[in-house]
Scaffold this motif. Structure first.
Motif, PDB file in Angstrom:
ATOM      1  N   GLY A  90      50.570  67.048  42.203  1.00 54.28           N
ATOM      2  CA  GLY A  90      50.615  65.714  42.759  1.00 54.28           C
ATOM      3  C   GLY A  90      52.018  65.202  43.006  1.00 54.28           C
ATOM      4  O   GLY A  90      53.023  65.860  42.704  1.00 54.28           O
ATOM      5  N   HIS A  91      52.066  63.983  43.545  1.00 52.64           N
ATOM      6  CA  HIS A  91      53.307  63.435  44.083  1.00 52.64           C
ATOM      7  C   HIS A  91      54.005  62.512  43.101  1.00 52.64           C
ATOM      8  O   HIS A  91      53.387  61.695  42.425  1.00 52.64           O
ATOM      9  N   ALA A  92      55.339  62.643  43.031  1.00 53.56           N
ATOM     10  CA  ALA A  92      56.172  61.758  42.211  1.00 53.56           C
ATOM     11  C   ALA A  92      57.550  61.647  42.849  1.00 53.56           C
ATOM     12  O   ALA A  92      58.031  62.595  43.484  1.00 53.56           O
ATOM     13  N   ASP A 110      52.340  58.445  41.696  1.00 57.23           N
ATOM     14  CA  ASP A 110      51.263  57.865  42.500  1.00 57.23           C
ATOM     15  C   ASP A 110      50.123  58.861  42.708  1.00 57.23           C
ATOM     16  O   ASP A 110      49.499  58.920  43.776  1.00 57.23           O
ATOM     17  N   ARG A 111      49.832  59.611  41.646  1.00 53.95           N
ATOM     18  CA  ARG A 111      48.680  60.526  41.715  1.00 53.95           C
ATOM     19  C   ARG A 111      47.362  59.755  41.762  1.00 53.95           C
ATOM     20  O   ARG A 111      46.362  60.265  42.260  1.00 53.95           O
ATOM     21  N   GLU A 112      47.358  58.542  41.224  1.00 57.43           N
ATOM     22  CA  GLU A 112      46.165  57.708  41.261  1.00 57.43           C
ATOM     23  C   GLU A 112      46.303  56.677  42.382  1.00 57.43           C
ATOM     24  O   GLU A 112      47.352  56.558  43.010  1.00 57.43           O
ATOM     25  N   ALA A 113      45.244  55.922  42.605  1.00 56.58           N
ATOM     26  CA  ALA A 113      45.235  54.933  43.689  1.00 56.58           C
ATOM     27  C   ALA A 113      46.302  53.868  43.488  1.00 56.58           C
ATOM     28  O   ALA A 113      46.903  53.388  44.451  1.00 56.58           O
ATOM     29  N   THR A 114      46.549  53.515  42.224  1.00 56.55           N
ATOM     30  CA  THR A 114      47.581  52.534  41.914  1.00 56.55           C
ATOM     31  C   THR A 114      48.778  53.248  41.293  1.00 56.55           C
ATOM     32  O   THR A 114      48.653  53.888  40.241  1.00 56.55           O
ATOM     33  N   VAL A 163      51.281  72.415  42.219  1.00 61.99           N
ATOM     34  CA  VAL A 163      52.718  72.319  41.937  1.00 61.99           C
ATOM     35  C   VAL A 163      53.120  70.838  42.009  1.00 61.99           C
ATOM     36  O   VAL A 163      52.745  70.138  42.951  1.00 61.99           O
ATOM     37  N   PRO A 164      53.884  70.353  41.047  1.00 63.68           N
ATOM     38  CA  PRO A 164      54.385  68.981  41.162  1.00 63.68           C
ATOM     39  C   PRO A 164      55.207  68.830  42.435  1.00 63.68           C
ATOM     40  O   PRO A 164      55.984  69.730  42.782  1.00 63.68           O
ATOM     41  N   TRP A 165      55.024  67.719  43.120  1.00 63.69           N
ATOM     42  CA  TRP A 165      55.785  67.460  44.345  1.00 63.69           C
ATOM     43  C   TRP A 165      56.765  66.336  44.045  1.00 63.69           C
ATOM     44  O   TRP A 165      56.487  65.166  44.221  1.00 63.69           O
TER      45      TRP A 165
END
Length: 359
Positions: A90-92, A110-114, A163-165
């Motif tokens: 996911g994205h960070a 922001d892996r979740e909606a909020t 993979v972490p982004w």
């Protein structure tokens, strides 16, 4: 035609294209129409461009990439310190935020909606098998510390499942409203096995633009415009626990300057995330040439001061010793004089008594 050679060249070219495409992304153009150009880059070294100007670019660098189109709202939650997270996918973005506690370098999850901002010391980025890549043959990526055909672990510019982004942004409203044109990201060092580097690459065959490289042995600075969202390639040449020290400096529109330092933690190639979470930075952070020269000058000045002080102490000790010796000699002379005077008085009394008796 040598078909064997031709097929070999084709495979090498395809491998290079595959790696480069995996390593490709770009910038989000600023929403401020009147963004001021960044200062000129400075402090380049032979090993790596120690200061690069990351300017918000147009479509030729893919700024229309939907994956980079995001907005950061005021009042987004900051997670309390101590909430440990293992980031496997996911994205960070790491990014600065100004608040009641001053400037803080955080990571926006922001892996979740909020979306929620987290403290870097609470996050471990885990890079498993999905993050492994084989460098294409040739010398194009030798700057990473690995050779063509060798395995590395990569956080890529383009998002990849499993993979972490990890990227960075300067989109927090508190920064956009308070910073003067942009911020400076500083790489302050890497601790872990092998070598660490970060680079950008435009398109499948663009030349790699090096940003940070642990092989340089010194601090490396990167200017980032306001309202920028960037992803790059983070390369680790060896598995294990890795710590990456980052600093952000912000010159505010009111003329003041603030900064904050954070340690990013990575568990690479099967390393234990718990070990990475517990790992602490050891020793000093990197400094650039100017900092090193200043420190050396300060050390030299300190040495001179200590030498002079030592000399003065030695002279004072000699003077004290001489003074003590002179005082002792004076005391002996006075004692001898008193003794001589007393002996003369005794002899005079004896003689007077003798004469009176005779009479």
């Amino acid at each position: 035609m040598n078909l064997t050679s031709s097929r070999g060249s084709g495979r090498a070219l395809a491998a290079a294209a595959t790696f480069a495409m995996t390593a490709t992304s770009a910038f989000l153009a600023p929403t401020l129409a009147d963004a001021t150009p960044a200062p000129a880059a400075v402090n380049h070294t032979a090993a790596v461009a120690a200061s690069q100007s990351i300017l918000a670019q147009d479509a030729e660098l893919g700024s229309d990439d939907p994956s980079l189109q995001q907005s950061v709202a005021a009042g987004e939650q900051v997670a309390p310190e101590g909430q440990g997270v293992v980031f496997e996918d996911g994205h960070a973005d790491m990014g600065p935020m100004l608040g009641e506690q001053g400037l803080t370098l955080l990571v926006r999850d922001d892996r979740e909606a909020t979306a929620v901002w987290r403290h870097p010391e609470d996050i471990v980025f885990q890079l498993g098998d999905a993050a492994s890549q084989v460098l294409p043959e040739g010398s194009d990526y030798d700057f990473t510390g690995a050779k063509g055909g060798e395995k590395v672990w990569l956080v890529p510019q383009m998002q990849k499942a499993g993979v972490p982004w990890l990227g960075w942004n300067t989109q927090a409203p508190s920064i956009v409203e308070s910073a003067d044109r942009g911020v400076t990201l500083e790489f302050l060092g890497h601790q872990g096995p092998g070598q660490f580097s970060v680079f950008l690459q435009n398109g499948g065959f663009g030349q790699a633009q090096q940003l940070w490289n642990s092989g340089s042995g010194q601090k490396q600075s990167t200017w980032v415009d306001l309202n920028t969202h960037t992803h790059a390639n983070w390369v680790f040449t060896e598995p294990g626990v890795h710590l990456v020290a980052m600093n952000v400096k912000v010159a505010k529109v009111d003329g003041t300057q603030v900064s904050d330092t954070a340690i990013l933690r990575f568990a690479v190639g099967g390393a234990d995330p718990a070990e990475a979470a517990a790992k602490q930075w050891e020793g000093d952070l990197l400094a650039d040439d100017a900092d090193s020269d200043a420190a050396e000058s300060a050390n030299s000045s300190s040495s001179v001061v200590l030498w002079v002080a030592g000399g003065l102490i030695a002279v004072a000790a000699v003077l004290v010793a001489l003074g003590a010796r002179n005082r002792r000699a004076g005391q002996r002379r006075k004692a001898a004089a008193r003794a001589g005077s007393g002996q003369g008085d005794s002899q005079g009394d004896s003689q007077g008594n003798g004469e009176g008796g005779a009479q």
